[in-house]
Enzyme design. Structure first.
Site, PDB file in Angstrom:
ATOM      1  N   ARG A 111       0.876  -1.186   0.000  1.00  0.00           N
ATOM      2  CA  ARG A 111       0.000   0.000   0.000  1.00  0.00           C
ATOM      3  C   ARG A 111       0.901   1.221   0.000  1.00  0.00           C
ATOM      4  O   ARG A 111       1.700   1.419   0.907  1.00  0.00           O
ATOM      5  CB  ARG A 111      -0.919   0.003   1.220  1.00  0.00           C
ATOM      6  CG  ARG A 111      -1.669   1.315   1.390  1.00  0.00           C
ATOM      7  CD  ARG A 111      -2.803   1.245   2.379  1.00  0.00           C
ATOM      8  NE  ARG A 111      -3.943   0.553   1.817  1.00  0.00           N
ATOM      9  CZ  ARG A 111      -5.203   0.669   2.290  1.00  0.00           C
ATOM     10  NH1 ARG A 111      -5.455   1.462   3.325  1.00  0.00           N
ATOM     11  NH2 ARG A 111      -6.200   0.014   1.731  1.00  0.00           N
ATOM     12  N   GLN A 150     -10.167  -3.765  -3.608  1.00  0.00           N
ATOM     13  CA  GLN A 150     -11.450  -3.232  -3.143  1.00  0.00           C
ATOM     14  C   GLN A 150     -12.539  -3.456  -4.193  1.00  0.00           C
ATOM     15  O   GLN A 150     -13.628  -3.956  -3.893  1.00  0.00           O
ATOM     16  CB  GLN A 150     -11.294  -1.723  -2.873  1.00  0.00           C
ATOM     17  CG  GLN A 150     -12.566  -1.042  -2.438  1.00  0.00           C
ATOM     18  CD  GLN A 150     -12.964  -1.421  -1.032  1.00  0.00           C
ATOM     19  OE1 GLN A 150     -12.188  -1.278  -0.122  1.00  0.00           O
ATOM     20  NE2 GLN A 150     -14.180  -1.920  -0.849  1.00  0.00           N
ATOM     21  N   ASP A 187     -17.153   7.006  -1.421  1.00  0.00           N
ATOM     22  CA  ASP A 187     -15.826   6.860  -0.785  1.00  0.00           C
ATOM     23  C   ASP A 187     -15.572   8.181  -0.056  1.00  0.00           C
ATOM     24  O   ASP A 187     -16.304   9.161  -0.256  1.00  0.00           O
ATOM     25  CB  ASP A 187     -14.792   6.608  -1.906  1.00  0.00           C
ATOM     26  CG  ASP A 187     -13.361   6.416  -1.397  1.00  0.00           C
ATOM     27  OD1 ASP A 187     -13.159   6.260  -0.178  1.00  0.00           O
ATOM     28  OD2 ASP A 187     -12.435   6.441  -2.242  1.00  0.00           O
TER      29      ASP A 187
HETATM   30  N1   CP Z   1     -11.412   0.053   2.274  1.00  0.00           N
HETATM   31  C1   CP Z   1     -10.155  -0.085   2.705  1.00  0.00           C
HETATM   32  O1   CP Z   1      -9.226  -0.335   1.956  1.00  0.00           O
HETATM   33  O2   CP Z   1     -10.025   0.064   4.048  1.00  0.00           O
HETATM   34  P1   CP Z   1      -8.663   0.219   4.841  1.00  0.00           P
HETATM   35  O3   CP Z   1      -8.062   1.542   4.435  1.00  0.00           O
HETATM   36  O4   CP Z   1      -9.054   0.189   6.289  1.00  0.00           O
HETATM   37  O5   CP Z   1      -7.744  -0.905   4.480  1.00  0.00           O
HETATM   38  N1  NVA Z   2      -9.882   6.846  -1.575  1.00  0.00           N
HETATM   39  C1  NVA Z   2      -9.579   6.368  -0.247  1.00  0.00           C
HETATM   40  C2  NVA Z   2      -9.821   4.918  -0.131  1.00  0.00           C
HETATM   41  C3  NVA Z   2      -9.683   4.385   1.267  1.00  0.00           C
HETATM   42  C4  NVA Z   2      -9.882   2.907   1.336  1.00  0.00           C
HETATM   43  C5  NVA Z   2      -8.130   6.707   0.089  1.00  0.00           C
HETATM   44  O1  NVA Z   2      -7.270   6.572  -0.782  1.00  0.00           O
HETATM   45  O2  NVA Z   2      -7.869   7.121   1.216  1.00  0.00           O
END
Ligand code: CP
Ligand code: NVA
Length: 314
Positions: free
Chosen positions: A117, A147, A233
């Protein structure tokens, strides 16, 4: 005496390595393959022993916060027989400026796969190239493929094939989650409407790359009318915190609330990738009225990601 490397290490590198880096690079057949094993992993969760990651160690390397993605991958890797280590970017040398390609070449010699991530999409792509181990995108600024695979799996579990349906995304239409929806729409042949202020609509370049039936509009009511799925979102994605004040001001109104839900089909699903900010992108009452769907959607991250892990090592 010959000493064999543990399964995978040393001799495990295939010439053709599978990764899950984006929805853009996935075919419809690959998505369907992942969804059919997701259903099996979900059904057989408590009965399965051993698994495709037996003898393997996977790294989760995260430069942004996470609840769902982190927990579902940690649990999923263990349930598939593997070991997992969580590497926060702030704790490893990456956070002090070590290049991603050097980090990748070290991890590639020590672990069997990586779930990453981070901010730049190029970082997961470079990692995959230099580590040469199965690599999964657990969210970048450009995409959140795990997701969207879980979202569509959830929709199809509840409503059947998404082909021919109308999906309306409400809110910041220029971030990672709608981008992955955009790439999915073209491949799976559903209509995607993005209801967002002009400055928060996806770029023309991205829309051209994706193709498909994507309608971008500031007219929230028109976008919601007759929709099969209303989706939202956060207004302030990770990495955009410095823009919080203007984002909250400019996105006000692009909210899933009761009047908007009434415009969608009577059996429309309401989904949210979470975390949710009540009173911003969704109201408390709509969120709670649809919490069964939303938390099934969250649970499905586990089952779908187990299928993704199984798919990349197959
Ligand atoms: N939706 C999602 O990716 O949640 P997290 O940021 O908690 O992993
Ligand atoms: N668009 C959001 C998604 C979180 C799961 C972000 O990048 O923070």
């Amino acid at each position: 005496m010959s000493i064999r490397p543990p399964p995978g290490i040393g001799s495990f590198k295939k010439n053709y390595m599978k990764h899950l880096l984006s929805v853009e690079k996935l075919s419809r057949e690959e998505m369907e393959d992942i969804w059919s094993s997701s259903a099996v992993f979900k059904k057989e969760r408590t009965r399965r022993t051993g698994g495709p990651l037996a003898g393997q160690t996977w790294a989760l390397m995260f430069s942004k916060s996470s609840t769902r993605t982190r927990v579902s991958f940690e649990v999923g890797i263990r349930e598939l027989g593997g070991q997992v280590m969580f590497l926060s970017a702030t704790d490893i040398q990456l956070g002090r400026g070590e290049p991603i390609k050097d980090t990748a070449r070290v991890l590639g010699r020590m672990v069997h796969g990586a779930v990453i991530r981070t901010f730049a999409q190029s970082d997961v792509e470079d990692f995959a190239k230099f580590a040469n181990i199965p690599t999964i995108n657990a969210l970048t600024d450009d995409e959140h493929p795990c997701q969207i695979l879980a979202d569509i799996f959830t929709f199809q579990e509840m409503r059947g094939p998404i082909q021919g349906k109308v999906v309306t995304f409400v809110g910041d239409g220029a971030c990672n989650v709608p981008a992955s929806w955009i790439f999915a729409a073209a491949k799976l042949d559903f209509e995607l409407r993005i209801a967002a202020p002009r400055a928060y609509q996806p770029s023309a370049a991205l829309l051209a790359r994706a193709g498909g039936r994507i309608i971008c509009t500031e007219d929230l009511k028109a976008a919601a009318t007759g929709s099969d799925l209303l989706y939202t979102d956060v207004w302030v994605s990770m990495g955009k915190e410095a823009e919080s004040i203007e984002r909250l001001r400019e996105l006000t109104g692009y909210q899933i609330n009761e009047p908007l839900v009434k415009l969608a089909k009577p059996d429309a699903l309401i989904m949210h990738c979470l975390p949710a900010y009540r009173g911003k992108e969704i109201t408390e009452s709509v969120f709670e009225a649809n919490s069964m769907t939303i938390f099934d959607q969250a649970e499905n991250r586990l089952h779908v990601q187990k299928a993704i892990l199984d798919w990349v090592v197959r």
